[in-house]
Scaffold this active site. Structure first.
Site, PDB file in Angstrom:
ATOM      1  N   LYS A 126      42.123  34.689   7.273  1.00  0.00           N
ATOM      2  CA  LYS A 126      43.587  34.663   7.343  1.00  0.00           C
ATOM      3  C   LYS A 126      44.111  35.861   8.126  1.00  0.00           C
ATOM      4  CE  LYS A 126      47.599  35.589   4.478  1.00  0.00           C
ATOM      5  NZ  LYS A 126      48.065  35.963   3.126  1.00  0.00           N
ATOM      6  N   ASP A 145      48.059  30.656   4.380  1.00  0.00           N
ATOM      7  CA  ASP A 145      48.544  31.491   3.292  1.00  0.00           C
ATOM      8  C   ASP A 145      48.981  30.586   2.146  1.00  0.00           C
ATOM      9  OD1 ASP A 145      50.957  30.395   4.087  1.00  0.00           O
ATOM     10  OD2 ASP A 145      52.050  32.298   4.023  1.00  0.00           O
TER      11      ASP A 145
END
Length: 229
Positions: A126, A145
């Site tokens: 991420k 996310d």
């Protein structure tokens, strides 16, 4: 009402088209002026709001300007400097360690590949995806996310649960030219309307194609749990 399109690909494209119209200026909300600041800000943002991170980095980036500053920082002092950030002790360790690795292995520069970024302590896919996309203009994945995870499941675009599996699934469904913006659109809509606990389905631009809509369905596909009565 509340019924998805026939294929996940069609569903994804419809969602993207509508969210582009709803949030035409959607973009990253972290404040930064260079790649190092971006990396630090994204590392701090894990399980913490971007608003809180921006409040802390306003003074942090004045005190620590270079990779050397972070690498040579007293870890306890650095932890105090980010004291309002969740898990600040661990993040201070990650930042100092990552800075030392960048000095020792990357000439003090923020790496520009997924493999090199994820070798830094505390940096997962991420964080690496955000740094690649907004620091190096390299898009090779989708940032997953909590908003992307929730909306993608809630809208029936994916059934996977882990961020890594969701990213892999989405990369085969979302057109590549939308990979970067898909994240920002989900974040904008997740904050404004499709919140985790009490989404505003009555005023949602996606309600009629959402298989989780509280107006038509009993279960939130994001959590697998029944909506509160």
């Amino acid at each position: 009402m509340g019924e998805p399109l026939d294929t996940r690909e069609a569903q994804a494209e419809e969602v993207i088209d509508r969210l582009y119209d709803e949030y035409p200026d959607s973009t990253i909300s972290l404040d930064f002026s260079n790649r190092l600041e971006l990396l630090i800000a994204v590392m701090l943002s894990a399980q913490c709001t971007d608003e809180r991170v921006n409040e802390e980095t306003e003074h942090l980036f004045e005190k620590y300007e270079t990779v050397e500053d972070y690498a040579e920082a007293d870890e306890d002092e650095l932890s105090e400097d980010i004291g309002s950030i969740t898990y600040h002790n661990s993040k201070a360790d990650y930042i100092k360690s990552s800075a030392r690795t960048m000095l020792e292995e990357h000439d003090g520069e923020v790496p520009d590949t997924m493999d090199e970024l994820t070798e830094l302590k505390g940096v997962g896919r991420k964080t690496a995806n955000v740094v690649l996309q907004h620091g190096h203009d390299v898009v090779e994945g989708i940032v997953v996310d909590t908003h992307v995870q929730r909306l993608s499941r809630r809208l029936g675009i994916t059934e996977d649960e882990r961020p890594e599996a969701i990213e892999e699934d989405l990369m085969g469904i979302v057109p590549e030219e939308h990979w970067q913006q898909y994240t920002h659109l989900c974040i904008s809509h997740g904050r404004a309307t499709c919140t985790a606990r009490n989404p505003d389905c009555s005023n949602c631009v996606l309600e009629d194609v959402c298989p989780s809509s509280k107006l038509d369905h009993d279960v939130d596909l994001a959590s697998g749990e029944a909506w509160d009565a």
